[in-house]
Design a protein around this motif. Sequence first.
Motif, PDB file in Angstrom:
ATOM      1  N   ALA A  74       4.287   2.473   4.079  1.00  0.00           N
ATOM      2  CA  ALA A  74       4.987   1.982   4.758  1.00  0.00           C
ATOM      3  C   ALA A  74       4.123   0.847   5.836  1.00  0.00           C
ATOM      4  CB  ALA A  74       5.965   2.823   5.661  1.00  0.00           C
ATOM      5  N   ILE A  75       2.858   1.609   6.477  1.00  0.00           N
ATOM      6  CA  ILE A  75       2.173   0.940   7.247  1.00  0.00           C
ATOM      7  C   ILE A  75       1.588  -0.355   6.685  1.00  0.00           C
ATOM      8  CG2 ILE A  75       0.079   0.958   8.655  1.00  0.00           C
ATOM      9  CD1 ILE A  75       0.717   4.207   9.131  1.00  0.00           C
ATOM     10  N   LEU A  76       0.889  -0.087   5.228  1.00  0.00           N
ATOM     11  CA  LEU A  76       0.484  -1.126   4.641  1.00  0.00           C
ATOM     12  C   LEU A  76       1.206  -2.153   4.128  1.00  0.00           C
ATOM     13  CD1 LEU A  76      -2.030   0.675   1.740  1.00  0.00           C
ATOM     14  CD2 LEU A  76      -2.641  -0.723   3.826  1.00  0.00           C
ATOM     15  N   GLN A  77       2.450  -1.871   3.898  1.00  0.00           N
ATOM     16  CA  GLN A  77       3.515  -2.927   3.645  1.00  0.00           C
ATOM     17  C   GLN A  77       3.805  -3.942   4.989  1.00  0.00           C
ATOM     18  OE1 GLN A  77       7.466  -1.652   2.351  1.00  0.00           O
ATOM     19  NE2 GLN A  77       8.102  -3.590   1.699  1.00  0.00           N
ATOM     20  N   TYR A  78       3.776  -3.029   6.285  1.00  0.00           N
ATOM     21  CA  TYR A  78       4.218  -3.731   7.342  1.00  0.00           C
ATOM     22  C   TYR A  78       3.174  -4.667   7.741  1.00  0.00           C
ATOM     23  CZ  TYR A  78       5.289  -4.341  12.280  1.00  0.00           C
ATOM     24  OH  TYR A  78       5.155  -4.874  13.538  1.00  0.00           O
ATOM     25  N   LEU A  79       2.012  -4.120   7.764  1.00  0.00           N
ATOM     26  CA  LEU A  79       0.907  -5.044   8.241  1.00  0.00           C
ATOM     27  C   LEU A  79       0.657  -5.992   7.201  1.00  0.00           C
ATOM     28  CD1 LEU A  79      -1.885  -2.247   9.052  1.00  0.00           C
ATOM     29  CD2 LEU A  79      -0.554  -3.688  10.446  1.00  0.00           C
ATOM     30  N   ALA A  80       0.848  -6.032   5.873  1.00  0.00           N
ATOM     31  CA  ALA A  80       0.831  -7.216   4.845  1.00  0.00           C
ATOM     32  C   ALA A  80       1.816  -8.160   5.279  1.00  0.00           C
ATOM     33  CB  ALA A  80       1.029  -6.558   3.564  1.00  0.00           C
ATOM     34  N   GLU A  81       3.118  -7.573   5.550  1.00  0.00           N
ATOM     35  CA  GLU A  81       4.124  -8.821   5.961  1.00  0.00           C
ATOM     36  C   GLU A  81       3.826  -9.180   7.316  1.00  0.00           C
ATOM     37  OE1 GLU A  81       7.419  -6.227   5.747  1.00  0.00           O
ATOM     38  OE2 GLU A  81       7.610  -6.649   3.783  1.00  0.00           O
ATOM     39  N   LYS A  82       3.301  -8.521   8.171  1.00  0.00           N
ATOM     40  CA  LYS A  82       2.846  -9.189   9.508  1.00  0.00           C
ATOM     41  C   LYS A  82       1.819 -10.233   9.503  1.00  0.00           C
ATOM     42  CE  LYS A  82       0.862  -7.759  13.990  1.00  0.00           C
ATOM     43  NZ  LYS A  82       1.780  -8.372  14.955  1.00  0.00           N
ATOM     44  N   THR A  83       0.835 -10.113   8.623  1.00  0.00           N
ATOM     45  CA  THR A  83      -0.117 -11.055   8.582  1.00  0.00           C
ATOM     46  C   THR A  83       0.039 -12.114   7.373  1.00  0.00           C
ATOM     47  OG1 THR A  83      -1.537  -9.587   6.990  1.00  0.00           O
ATOM     48  CG2 THR A  83      -1.791  -9.470   9.345  1.00  0.00           C
ATOM     49  N   ALA A 162      -2.175  -2.719  -3.043  1.00  0.00           N
ATOM     50  CA  ALA A 162      -2.096  -1.637  -3.963  1.00  0.00           C
ATOM     51  C   ALA A 162      -3.629  -1.083  -4.077  1.00  0.00           C
ATOM     52  CB  ALA A 162      -1.602  -2.540  -5.298  1.00  0.00           C
ATOM     53  N   ASP A 163      -4.527  -2.037  -4.007  1.00  0.00           N
ATOM     54  CA  ASP A 163      -5.977  -1.458  -4.247  1.00  0.00           C
ATOM     55  C   ASP A 163      -6.430  -0.552  -3.089  1.00  0.00           C
ATOM     56  OD1 ASP A 163      -7.014  -3.103  -6.709  1.00  0.00           O
ATOM     57  OD2 ASP A 163      -5.940  -4.813  -5.332  1.00  0.00           O
ATOM     58  N   MET A 164      -5.985  -0.999  -1.912  1.00  0.00           N
ATOM     59  CA  MET A 164      -6.240  -0.200  -0.714  1.00  0.00           C
ATOM     60  C   MET A 164      -5.635   1.087  -0.675  1.00  0.00           C
ATOM     61  SD  MET A 164      -5.789  -3.220   2.229  1.00  0.00           S
ATOM     62  CE  MET A 164      -6.379  -5.017   1.923  1.00  0.00           C
ATOM     63  N   ALA A 165      -4.358   1.162  -1.178  1.00  0.00           N
ATOM     64  CA  ALA A 165      -3.712   2.364  -1.460  1.00  0.00           C
ATOM     65  C   ALA A 165      -4.267   3.316  -2.359  1.00  0.00           C
ATOM     66  CB  ALA A 165      -2.277   2.332  -1.413  1.00  0.00           C
ATOM     67  N   ALA A 166      -4.883   2.826  -3.307  1.00  0.00           N
ATOM     68  CA  ALA A 166      -5.482   3.756  -4.404  1.00  0.00           C
ATOM     69  C   ALA A 166      -6.763   4.221  -4.047  1.00  0.00           C
ATOM     70  CB  ALA A 166      -5.422   3.170  -5.622  1.00  0.00           C
ATOM     71  N   TYR A 167      -7.907   3.214  -3.666  1.00  0.00           N
ATOM     72  CA  TYR A 167      -9.220   3.385  -3.575  1.00  0.00           C
ATOM     73  C   TYR A 167      -9.548   4.516  -2.799  1.00  0.00           C
ATOM     74  CZ  TYR A 167     -14.100   2.494  -2.195  1.00  0.00           C
ATOM     75  OH  TYR A 167     -15.510   2.878  -2.108  1.00  0.00           O
ATOM     76  N   PRO A 168      -9.227   5.033  -1.563  1.00  0.00           N
ATOM     77  CA  PRO A 168      -9.544   6.153  -0.951  1.00  0.00           C
ATOM     78  C   PRO A 168      -9.311   7.227  -1.734  1.00  0.00           C
ATOM     79  CG  PRO A 168      -8.180   4.575   0.528  1.00  0.00           C
ATOM     80  CD  PRO A 168      -8.075   3.993  -0.827  1.00  0.00           C
ATOM     81  N   TRP A 169      -8.266   7.497  -2.423  1.00  0.00           N
ATOM     82  CA  TRP A 169      -7.938   8.518  -3.182  1.00  0.00           C
ATOM     83  C   TRP A 169      -9.210   8.840  -4.730  1.00  0.00           C
ATOM     84  CZ3 TRP A 169      -5.577  12.883  -1.918  1.00  0.00           C
ATOM     85  CH2 TRP A 169      -4.795  12.611  -0.814  1.00  0.00           C
ATOM     86  N   ILE A 170      -9.650   7.622  -4.842  1.00  0.00           N
ATOM     87  CA  ILE A 170     -10.907   7.784  -5.939  1.00  0.00           C
ATOM     88  C   ILE A 170     -11.780   8.087  -5.270  1.00  0.00           C
ATOM     89  CG2 ILE A 170     -11.876   6.829  -8.114  1.00  0.00           C
ATOM     90  CD1 ILE A 170      -8.781   7.265  -8.101  1.00  0.00           C
ATOM     91  N   VAL A 171     -12.301   8.017  -4.144  1.00  0.00           N
ATOM     92  CA  VAL A 171     -13.579   8.256  -3.333  1.00  0.00           C
ATOM     93  C   VAL A 171     -14.173   9.500  -3.707  1.00  0.00           C
ATOM     94  CG1 VAL A 171     -14.801   8.311  -1.400  1.00  0.00           C
ATOM     95  CG2 VAL A 171     -13.412   6.430  -1.827  1.00  0.00           C
ATOM     96  N   PRO A 172     -13.386  10.559  -3.571  1.00  0.00           N
ATOM     97  CA  PRO A 172     -13.698  11.918  -3.750  1.00  0.00           C
ATOM     98  C   PRO A 172     -13.659  12.391  -5.136  1.00  0.00           C
ATOM     99  CG  PRO A 172     -11.824  12.216  -2.733  1.00  0.00           C
ATOM    100  CD  PRO A 172     -12.049  10.604  -2.704  1.00  0.00           C
TER     101      PRO A 172
END
Length: 228
Positions: A74-83, A162-172
């Motif tokens: 929800a935060i990612l969506q909010y910030l995307a819509e804000k900017t 979508a990329d920002m959501a997924a990438y950190p979960w692939i890091v480890p």
Amino acid sequence: MIELHYWPTPNGHKITLFLEESGLPYTIKPVNIGKGEQFEPAFLKLSPNNRMPAIVDLEPAGGGEPISVFESGAILQYLAEKTGRFIPKDLRGRTTVMQWVFWQVGGLGPMLGQNHHFNRYAPEKIPYAIDRYMRETHRLYGVLDKRLDGRHFIAGSDYTIADMAAYPWIVPYENQGMTLDDFPHLKRWFEHIRERAATRRAYAIADTIEGRTDLRTDEEARRHLFGR
């Protein structure tokens, strides 16, 4: 100004990735989840599910009182819509991005989180649980790898939330028992995002946060995270 209530976990990294990419001014308010700060009343007013991250937008569009948002998707969506950035404006493009954000928050994150728990942190090794979540991790990596075949990013040619959501979960991925060589399209995508300047800045922030502990040995942190 965005006030980010943060701890350096995959869900926390999602938001610093966006903020560093967008250039929005922000300040970090650490929430030490190993010390139980996610249960403090002030934080629960922002995030009633006692999970971070959460944000407070001190200058919302149109003015008025600050707006708080919890849940990383929800935060990612909010910030995307804000900017107006990192999410398409057209219906089809926006739908594509949001369905992959929901795929991450509903599947990739929870399943990989269980992989972390039973492989690394559970006091008892339960073969059935370890095998189940290892297999599901492998399946989800495969879904993402197939999606990225012929695409620069998850939604197509543009980098999005979508990329920002997924990438950190692939890091480890190594801690999840995975090797990226098994997923060539995912590996190419992962390495590209890892080299972005904003990604490097976002992950450097984690090194400035004091109080991080090893959940395998810190009994207080384990009690706060797994015992409440």
